[in-house]
Write an enzyme that holds these catalytic residues in place. Structure first.
Site, PDB file in Angstrom:
ATOM      1  N   GLU A  45      86.335  40.648 -26.196  1.00 51.40           N
ATOM      2  CA  GLU A  45      87.155  39.441 -26.292  1.00 51.40           C
ATOM      3  C   GLU A  45      88.365  39.677 -27.193  1.00 51.40           C
ATOM      4  O   GLU A  45      88.335  40.550 -28.060  1.00 51.40           O
ATOM      5  CB  GLU A  45      86.358  38.291 -26.902  1.00 51.40           C
ATOM      6  CG  GLU A  45      85.203  37.782 -26.074  1.00 51.40           C
ATOM      7  CD  GLU A  45      84.493  36.643 -26.790  1.00 51.40           C
ATOM      8  OE1 GLU A  45      84.520  35.513 -26.267  1.00 51.40           O
ATOM      9  OE2 GLU A  45      83.912  36.878 -27.870  1.00 51.40           O
ATOM     10  N   LYS A  63      87.797  38.101  -9.237  1.00 50.83           N
ATOM     11  CA  LYS A  63      87.413  36.728  -8.919  1.00 50.83           C
ATOM     12  C   LYS A  63      87.193  36.492  -7.428  1.00 50.83           C
ATOM     13  O   LYS A  63      86.494  35.555  -7.029  1.00 50.83           O
ATOM     14  CB  LYS A  63      88.478  35.761  -9.426  1.00 50.83           C
ATOM     15  CG  LYS A  63      88.624  35.699 -10.938  1.00 50.83           C
ATOM     16  CD  LYS A  63      87.537  34.860 -11.572  1.00 50.83           C
ATOM     17  CE  LYS A  63      87.827  34.588 -13.041  1.00 50.83           C
ATOM     18  NZ  LYS A  63      86.846  33.678 -13.649  1.00 50.83           N
ATOM     19  N   ASN A 116      97.180  40.810 -12.386  1.00 52.18           N
ATOM     20  CA  ASN A 116      98.147  39.776 -12.028  1.00 52.18           C
ATOM     21  C   ASN A 116      99.110  39.484 -13.180  1.00 52.18           C
ATOM     22  O   ASN A 116      98.922  38.565 -13.969  1.00 52.18           O
ATOM     23  CB  ASN A 116      97.418  38.505 -11.599  1.00 52.18           C
ATOM     24  CG  ASN A 116      96.784  38.678 -10.232  1.00 52.18           C
ATOM     25  OD1 ASN A 116      97.400  39.227  -9.324  1.00 52.18           O
ATOM     26  ND2 ASN A 116      95.551  38.241 -10.074  1.00 52.18           N
ATOM     27  N   GLY A 149      81.537  34.794 -16.422  1.00 53.75           N
ATOM     28  CA  GLY A 149      80.935  35.049 -15.120  1.00 53.75           C
ATOM     29  C   GLY A 149      80.803  36.520 -14.792  1.00 53.75           C
ATOM     30  O   GLY A 149      79.770  36.963 -14.271  1.00 53.75           O
ATOM     31  N   SER A 155      93.275  29.267 -14.690  1.00 52.79           N
ATOM     32  CA  SER A 155      94.595  29.677 -15.154  1.00 52.79           C
ATOM     33  C   SER A 155      95.301  30.570 -14.147  1.00 52.79           C
ATOM     34  O   SER A 155      96.482  30.839 -14.282  1.00 52.79           O
ATOM     35  CB  SER A 155      94.481  30.413 -16.491  1.00 52.79           C
ATOM     36  OG  SER A 155      93.715  31.600 -16.337  1.00 52.79           O
ATOM     37  N   SER A 212      89.636  44.063 -15.104  1.00 52.95           N
ATOM     38  CA  SER A 212      89.313  42.833 -14.378  1.00 52.95           C
ATOM     39  C   SER A 212      90.417  42.326 -13.468  1.00 52.95           C
ATOM     40  O   SER A 212      90.141  41.610 -12.499  1.00 52.95           O
ATOM     41  CB  SER A 212      88.922  41.741 -15.371  1.00 52.95           C
ATOM     42  OG  SER A 212      89.940  41.578 -16.344  1.00 52.95           O
TER      43      SER A 212
END
Length: 368
Positions: A242, A74, A357, A222, A102, A354
């Site tokens: 997904e 991100k 965290n 995105g 989030s 991706s």
């Protein structure tokens, strides 16, 4: 902003001083596991029950955005969006920026805003991972809490925006954000070419130096839309992945039904993928010339893939990061596609991890 491979390259030039060039890793153990047919028991109670399990051949190339700044891809989109806003005028430094997330986009926007000296306001669901909340605050952003659905987040954003005049930077449904995220694909392809040039045995077809496929997680879309835009003039096929839990596979369902699903309410363990696909992203992902398909996996399959990455690769990832790997390991429909199109040679597949965290406590709860 135009969504094209050239726009991805332009974005990369702008953000390079602010982001990490994350590593591209391989793992022969995971290649072997994915290239082994599933058992008959694995396919029981599925549409493939009683059929011969697929026998695809995989060589994986893992783009480790878990090592990116703030621990997720991100950062790419956030820096690009804010740099473009500054190009449009200095008033953004007076008004500030606002978003909802989030956690990963929240931290990314907070970091980019602090770096570029811009006030930031972030609306986060109350159920966000504590470490992501702490990370967002650590970069100086003002955090305001909301409910967990996208509708609840957006309502709080509107109220806060009315009070502050801050400029909205959407977490995914924005051309500048999409182009920033697409630089993940640009870096991956360049690193893949260099890696195969140096060590040809890593590839099923070292003479080609082209990835057969790239698969990314899909939440708001995105990352997938940006990567698909970069590869849109190349032979590499792009796929999405997904979770299926509580309807989190809104993109897959939308493609099946021919219309974008506008609302999602799910508590999948892949917390970064709990949002519906954005409008701009849907325009890219629903174009079969850009995205070849979207596949879903269960919570148990996500956990199994995460365990393999933690134990075999020694790489710390969050659940959202491994849905692409889970598709390659467990989704029989996708595996049959690779077997059919890859044949005896197989496919070189780029997988985007991706983000990373998570916490020791969160990982412990998943595997107790």
């Amino acid at each position: 902003m135009d969504l094209s491979p050239a726009s991805i390259q332009e974005a990369y030039t702008l953000i390079t001083p602010h982001i990490h060039r994350t590593p591209l890793l391989t793992c022969s153990t995971l290649d072997t596991l994915a290239s082994t047919p599933q058992s008959v028991a694995d396919l029981a109670n599925t549409p493939f029950a009683g059929l011969e399990p697929a026998h695809p051949r995989f060589r994986f190339f893992f783009k480790c955005e878990n090592y990116q700044r703030i621990g997720a891809f991100k950062a790419r989109g956030a820096f690009h969006a804010l740099i473009r806003l500054l190009q449009g005028g200095e008033d953004v430094r007076t008004r500030g920026v606002i978003t909802h997330s989030s956690g990963n986009h929240a931290q990314a926007l907070a970091l980019a805003a602090k770096t570029l000296d811009i006030p930031a306001y972030v609306v986060m669901p109350e159920i966000s991972t504590p470490s992501k909340i702490a990370g967002t605050r650590a970069h100086g952003a003002t955090v305001v809490f909301s409910g967990s659905t996208s509708e609840e987040r957006e309502a709080v954003v509107r109220d806060l925006q009315a009070q502050t005049g801050a400029i909205l930077v959407p977490p995914y449904d924005d051309a500048n954000v999409i182009c920033g995220q697409g630089t993940t694909g640009l870096e991956m392809q360049a690193q893949y070419e260099a890696l195969v040039e140096q060590t040809p045995r890593l590839s099923v077809h070292p003479e080609q130096k082209v990835l057969d496929a790239v698969i990314t997680p899909i939440g708001g879309g995105g990352l997938n839309a940006g990567v698909a835009t970069y590869f849109s003039d190349k032979t590499t096929k792009v796929f999405g992945a997904e979770p299926s839990f509580e309807g989190a596979d809104d993109c897959r369902r939308g493609l099946e039904g021919g219309v974008r699903v506008e609302s999602v309410k799910t508590l999948t363990i892949a917390d970064g993928l709990r949002t519906p696909v954005g409008i701009l992203n849907w325009a890219v992902i629903s174009d079969p010339s850009k995205v070849a398909g979207v596949y879903a996996v269960t919570e148990e399959q996500i956990k199994a893939a995460m365990r393999l990455v933690l134990e075999r690769m020694k790489v710390v990832v969050e659940p959202s990061a491994v849905v692409g790997l889970a598709v390659c390991l467990f989704n029989e429909e996708f595996r049959r596609l690779v077997e059919k199109e890859g044949g005896d040679q197989g496919w070189d597949v780029g997988i985007v991890f991706s983000g990373g965290n998570t916490t020791v406590e969160a990982i412990g709860k998943l595997f107790t």
